[in-house]
Each structure stands twice: as C-alpha cells, then as structure tokens.
Design an enzyme around this catalytic site. Structure first.
Site, PDB file in Angstrom:
ATOM      1  N   LYS A 104     -96.886 -77.559 157.887  1.00 16.49           N
ATOM      2  CA  LYS A 104     -97.472 -78.762 158.500  1.00 16.49           C
ATOM      3  C   LYS A 104     -97.997 -78.404 159.874  1.00 16.49           C
ATOM      4  O   LYS A 104     -97.468 -77.485 160.523  1.00 16.49           O
ATOM      5  CB  LYS A 104     -96.413 -79.860 158.630  1.00 16.49           C
ATOM      6  CG  LYS A 104     -96.989 -81.253 158.746  1.00 16.49           C
ATOM      7  CD  LYS A 104     -97.429 -81.795 157.393  1.00 16.49           C
ATOM      8  CE  LYS A 104     -98.003 -83.179 157.456  1.00 16.49           C
ATOM      9  NZ  LYS A 104     -98.161 -83.740 156.104  1.00 16.49           N
TER      10      LYS A 104
HETATM   11  P1  NAD Z   1    -104.035 -92.995 158.246  1.00 15.54           P
HETATM   12  O1  NAD Z   1    -104.135 -92.567 159.657  1.00 15.54           O
HETATM   13  O2  NAD Z   1    -105.247 -93.022 157.401  1.00 15.54           O
HETATM   14  O3  NAD Z   1    -103.393 -94.497 158.164  1.00 15.54           O
HETATM   15  C1  NAD Z   1    -102.199 -94.849 158.800  1.00 15.54           C
HETATM   16  C2  NAD Z   1    -102.075 -96.367 158.768  1.00 15.54           C
HETATM   17  O4  NAD Z   1    -100.817 -96.743 159.324  1.00 15.54           O
HETATM   18  C3  NAD Z   1    -103.128 -97.093 159.615  1.00 15.54           C
HETATM   19  O5  NAD Z   1    -103.442 -98.318 159.002  1.00 15.54           O
HETATM   20  C4  NAD Z   1    -102.387 -97.333 160.931  1.00 15.54           C
HETATM   21  O6  NAD Z   1    -102.942 -98.394 161.682  1.00 15.54           O
HETATM   22  C5  NAD Z   1    -101.018 -97.656 160.403  1.00 15.54           C
HETATM   23  N1  NAD Z   1     -99.956 -97.463 161.362  1.00 15.54           N
HETATM   24  C6  NAD Z   1     -99.777 -96.436 162.230  1.00 15.54           C
HETATM   25  N2  NAD Z   1     -98.663 -96.622 162.951  1.00 15.54           N
HETATM   26  C7  NAD Z   1     -98.122 -97.779 162.517  1.00 15.54           C
HETATM   27  C8  NAD Z   1     -96.971 -98.504 162.836  1.00 15.54           C
HETATM   28  N3  NAD Z   1     -96.134 -98.078 163.788  1.00 15.54           N
HETATM   29  N4  NAD Z   1     -96.733 -99.657 162.159  1.00 15.54           N
HETATM   30  C9  NAD Z   1     -97.561-100.080 161.198  1.00 15.54           C
HETATM   31  N5  NAD Z   1     -98.669 -99.444 160.838  1.00 15.54           N
HETATM   32  C10 NAD Z   1     -98.941 -98.310 161.495  1.00 15.54           C
HETATM   33  O7  NAD Z   1    -102.885 -92.089 157.603  1.00 15.54           O
HETATM   34  P2  NAD Z   1    -102.640 -91.765 156.062  1.00 15.54           P
HETATM   35  O8  NAD Z   1    -103.332 -90.497 155.740  1.00 15.54           O
HETATM   36  O9  NAD Z   1    -102.871 -93.002 155.257  1.00 15.54           O
HETATM   37  O10 NAD Z   1    -101.073 -91.414 156.092  1.00 15.54           O
HETATM   38  C11 NAD Z   1    -100.074 -92.435 156.061  1.00 15.54           C
HETATM   39  C12 NAD Z   1     -98.746 -91.792 155.685  1.00 15.54           C
HETATM   40  O11 NAD Z   1     -98.881 -91.140 154.419  1.00 15.54           O
HETATM   41  C13 NAD Z   1     -98.239 -90.714 156.654  1.00 15.54           C
HETATM   42  O12 NAD Z   1     -96.832 -90.764 156.669  1.00 15.54           O
HETATM   43  C14 NAD Z   1     -98.691 -89.424 155.992  1.00 15.54           C
HETATM   44  O13 NAD Z   1     -97.898 -88.314 156.364  1.00 15.54           O
HETATM   45  C15 NAD Z   1     -98.478 -89.788 154.539  1.00 15.54           C
HETATM   46  N6  NAD Z   1     -99.238 -88.950 153.609  1.00 15.54           N
HETATM   47  C16 NAD Z   1    -100.602 -88.875 153.682  1.00 15.54           C
HETATM   48  C17 NAD Z   1    -101.292 -88.094 152.766  1.00 15.54           C
HETATM   49  C18 NAD Z   1    -102.792 -88.036 152.734  1.00 15.54           C
HETATM   50  O14 NAD Z   1    -103.339 -87.450 151.786  1.00 15.54           O
HETATM   51  N7  NAD Z   1    -103.501 -88.636 153.666  1.00 15.54           N
HETATM   52  C19 NAD Z   1    -100.593 -87.364 151.805  1.00 15.54           C
HETATM   53  C20 NAD Z   1     -99.207 -87.464 151.750  1.00 15.54           C
HETATM   54  C21 NAD Z   1     -98.547 -88.269 152.665  1.00 15.54           C
END
Ligand code: NAD
Length: 430
Positions: A104
């Site tokens: 990561k």
């Molecule tokens: P992103 O940045 O696209 O979206 C994050 C969302 O969460 C946004 O809507 C943001 O406003 C909201 N957010 C942030 N902090 C917050 C809080 N304290 N309370 C409420 N909402 C909050 O990110 P993403 O890519 O959708 O990732 C989200 C989660 O999924 C993370 O934990 C990431 O590690 C995990 N993840 C993502 C992927 C991927 O392919 N993008 C893969 C596996 C896991």
C-alpha cells in the site's frame, strides 16, 4: 489501541490463529511488513509556495507473488495506517487466490486544497520517490482514496520516462487509452454488490425486500449503490464528508450519482425525480439530512461502510440496527466492535472479501497488459463474478464447517493458511 489500524489487523490475525492450520513460527513472521519506504516530497505549488509532503510505500508480504496495492492521498495517512492497509492487501489477494502479495502507498495531503497541476507534480515526485521499489514484476500500485485513473496515468508516465520505454503494466486502474481494462472503475462496487447478493442467498432472504445504508458515496459507495439499486434493493441512505441524505422510501440513486459525478456534494443535493412504478413512488421529497454517525445506526437490513477505517466502534456498536454489515471500506470495524457484532449475530462480510473486486479486476488488467491483448467488459465482469463468488463460497464453507465464530475469522484462516503454505514451500532465506 482499537483506533490503531495496524493493531486492529494484528488482533484480527490473532483471532484467526486458533482456527488456522499454520505453524506458529510462520504465523509470527506474517505479522511484520517486509519493508516500508518513507519519502519526502517537496513540491512547488501553483500558489508559488514550496510545500514539503510526506509519503510511504509499504511492501507487506510477497510470498505468493509481486506486491499489489493502492495509493491513498489523505490528510490522516500515517505509516501505521499504510502498513495495516498493506497487510490487509496481503490477506485479500490470498483469500481471492490471486498470484500477488500485498502492498500500500499513501501521501499525507488534502487533495481538495491542491490544484490539478499540484496533484500532477506531487504524483510525479512521489513516483520518483518510490520508483526503485515498484515495477511490473515487483510491485504494482493502483488507485485508492482520492486517487484515480488520471493519477495512475501520471505514475505510469513518470516511471516509463525513467525506464526509457512505456511500461503500462507498472500500474492498474489506468485509463482505457493507456491499457486500462473496461470494468475497473466500477469493480470494487460491483464486488460489494455481488457479495451482498450472495449473502442474502446464503441467509435465504430476499434482497429486493431489503433496505441498505451506505456510508461514503465515492468510487466504491456510488457503484455499489447503483448496482444494488438495479438489483432491486432499496438504498435509503448515503453520505459523504459533508453529511448524509436519508429517505426511508429509497433514494433516487441514479440522480444522486449524476449529481456527485458532476462534482456535487451530498449536502447540496436537493434534486430528485419520480422513481415511478418500480418503487411505487408517487411523489418526490427532498431527502432528510442526517449526520454521518446517524447513518450507521439506521434501522436497515444492510449497512455498507464505504468511506474510512474505524467507524464501527465500541461506542456505537450497541446502537447498530442493521442485520448485516458488508465492509466496502478497509478496516471499518474495530476489534472491540467486531466481537459485539459476532455476539449480536450480525453477519459481517469482511473487507478482505467484500472489497476484493477492485484487486481482482486490477489483476485482470495486469494479465491483459502481459498478453498485450484486451478483453470485452462482459469477460471481465464474468471473471470478477466467478472469482469473488468462489472466494465467498469458500469462506462460507469454512464458516459452516466448524466452530469458527464469524465470517472474518473464516476468511482470515483461508488467507493465512495460503500465505503460510507459500512461505513453507519457499523456505527461510538464506
Ligand atoms: P473515494 O475517495 O472515491 O470516496 C470516499 C467517500 O467517502 C467520499 O464520498 C467521501 O466524501 C467519503 N468520506 C470520506 N471521509 C468520510 C467520513 N469521515 N465520513 C463519511 N464519509 C466520508 O474513495 P473510494 O475509492 O470509494 O474508497 C472508499 C473505501 O474503499 C476506502 O476504505 C478504500 O480503501 C476502500 N477500497 C477502495 C477500492 C477502490 O478500488 N477504489 C478498493 C478496495 C477498497
């Protein structure tokens, strides 16, 4: 302790050790990242100021193949968090049986305060910082929070400039024009939706009767919402950093998604269209505004945390009213809360299974890059469904087999056994 994601990951491992067929000596080795690089990144911003950022790349375990894991831009990034996320990547790739280890990366920054140009410079400087560590056969980054296909394009370009030729395979989650795969952007949300459907089949419950609350409406949350909405579930609440929108009759997910894709925030969302006969709706009301914490304790069938770590805690777990939790985010449940969820018989599909769709399709992108060939979307989606579906079935089989208390522990026993077995075959160098 519970707030430290690394301690959280170790506690999850410890919980599984009792049930896993793993030599204790090998198990102890699995608790330590292979290496973490810390980089200092001075960047001249558009404002004229030079700001010095700090970034990390952690390579956790490579027994099963090259390191794989996303890059996160966020103000709360820490070395411990990056190391925890790299560990979770290792167990995730093992659970869904990809020939990868786990890694990561993270940069401490607030992307909202940076211009596009600033972000490009920061990404290129970070890539220069970690470029001796990454490579198409050694460590392959991908997007995570606040990074996307454009970030991956800058990373790939910078790496390629140093190598002297174009190396698409050094990252996944690239734009289609640069060797990305169809289906990657929606892949994690699609995986979340698939495992939610599988869970309902397993519980012999009807998903089309179910209500869903999703914390976070970014890449993962919005795609999961759209697909669950299409499969008939009622998404009643969702949120972003600015707050949550709630409508017990079901949000108009496509309209909300279009609003957010156009750069809108949930707190600004006042729009809406009639849902028509499919939801028996005859009117549109603006959704209620609730706080993010309130979303977590709504009376829904499924709660999907899809934002940040450590949101289901000892403080709020007793208030949870959902009967199932599908962990789209990494590490959303603290260990103390996890034990309460198990005691309360709330089924939790753990993050290393629920959000594995992203890394599965990243792997499919990497395979296509190796073959210098591209597959149609249908092939990618079918392979995603097959792989995450069989990991789900294996986890359920392990859970049903014995006295394993919950799905997370079942998933961890599979992942730890696979990784330990790779270590044993390879032996201890030198
Ligand atoms: P992103 O940045 O696209 O979206 C994050 C969302 O969460 C946004 O809507 C943001 O406003 C909201 N957010 C942030 N902090 C917050 C809080 N304290 N309370 C409420 N909402 C909050 O990110 P993403 O890519 O959708 O990732 C989200 C989660 O999924 C993370 O934990 C990431 O590690 C995990 N993840 C993502 C992927 C991927 O392919 N993008 C893969 C596996 C896991």
């Amino acid at each position: 302790m519970a707030d430290d994601p690394f301690e959280n990951m170790l506690a999850q491992m410890d919980r599984a050790e009792e049930y896993a067929d793993v030599d204790h000596g090998v198990f102890e080795r699995l608790k330590h990242p292979e290496r973490t690089l810390k980089v200092t990144l001075p960047v001249e911003l558009d404002s004229g100021e030079v700001e010095v950022f700090e970034g990390y790349r952690c390579q956790f375990d490579s027994a099963r193949g090259p390191f794989k894991g996303g890059i996160r831009y966020h103000p709360t990034v820490t070395q411990r968090e990056v190391e925890a996320l790299a560990g979770w990547m290792s167990w995730k790739t093992a659970l869904v049986d990809l020939p990868y280890g786990g890694a990561k990366g993270g940069v401490i920054c607030e992307p909202k305060d940076l211009t596009e140009n600033d972000l490009e410079k920061l990404t290129r400087r970070y890539t220069e910082g970690i470029r001796r560590m990454i490579g198409p056969e050694t460590d392959v980054p991908a997007p995570d929070m606040n990074t996307n296909s454009q970030t991956m394009a800058w990373l790939m370009d910078t790496y390629s400039m140093y190598e002297g030729y174009t190396v698409p395979k050094v990252v996944t989650g690239k734009p289609l024009e640069l060797g990305g795969t169809p289906g990657r952007t929606a892949a994690t949300g699609r995986g979340v939706s698939i495992v939610t459907e599988r869970l309902f089949e397993y519980l012999e419950r009807d998903l089309s009767e179910a209500t869903v609350a999703i914390q976070g409406f970014g890449n993962v949350g919005s795609h999961a919402a759209k697909l669950l909405d299409e499969s008939g579930a009622r998404v009643v609440a969702t949120s972003d950093v600015t707050g949550a929108a709630y409508d017990p009759e079901g949000l108009d997910v496509p309209t909300l998604a279009a609003h957010v894709e156009a750069g809108g925030l949930i707190e600004e969302y006042t729009d809406g269209t009639l849902r028509g006969a499919s939801r028996d709706r005859t009117r549109w009301d603006e959704p209620d505004r609730i706080a993010n914490e309130e979303l977590l304790t709504l009376d829904v069938d499924v709660l999907i945390p899809a934002a940040v770590e450590g949101v289901i805690t000892a403080e709020n777990v007793d208030e949870l009213r959902a009967s199932a939790v599908v962990e789209a985010a990494n590490g959303p449940t603290t260990v103390a809360a996890d034990e309460v969820l198990t005691d309360r018989d709330i089924q939790v599909v753990p993050d290393i299974l629920a959000n594995a769709g992203g890394v599965i399709v990243s792997y499919l992108e990497w395979v296509q890059n190796s073959q210098e060939f591209s597959w149609p979307l249908e092939t990618v989606n079918a392979e995603l469904e097959r792989r995450i579906g069989s990991a789900f079935d294996e986890t359920i089989a392990r859970y049903d087999e014995g006295d394993i208390p919950d799905l997370r522990t079942a998933a961890y026993t599979i992942a730890l056994e696979r990784t330990a077995s790779a270590h044993e075959y390879r032996g201890l160098f030198p």
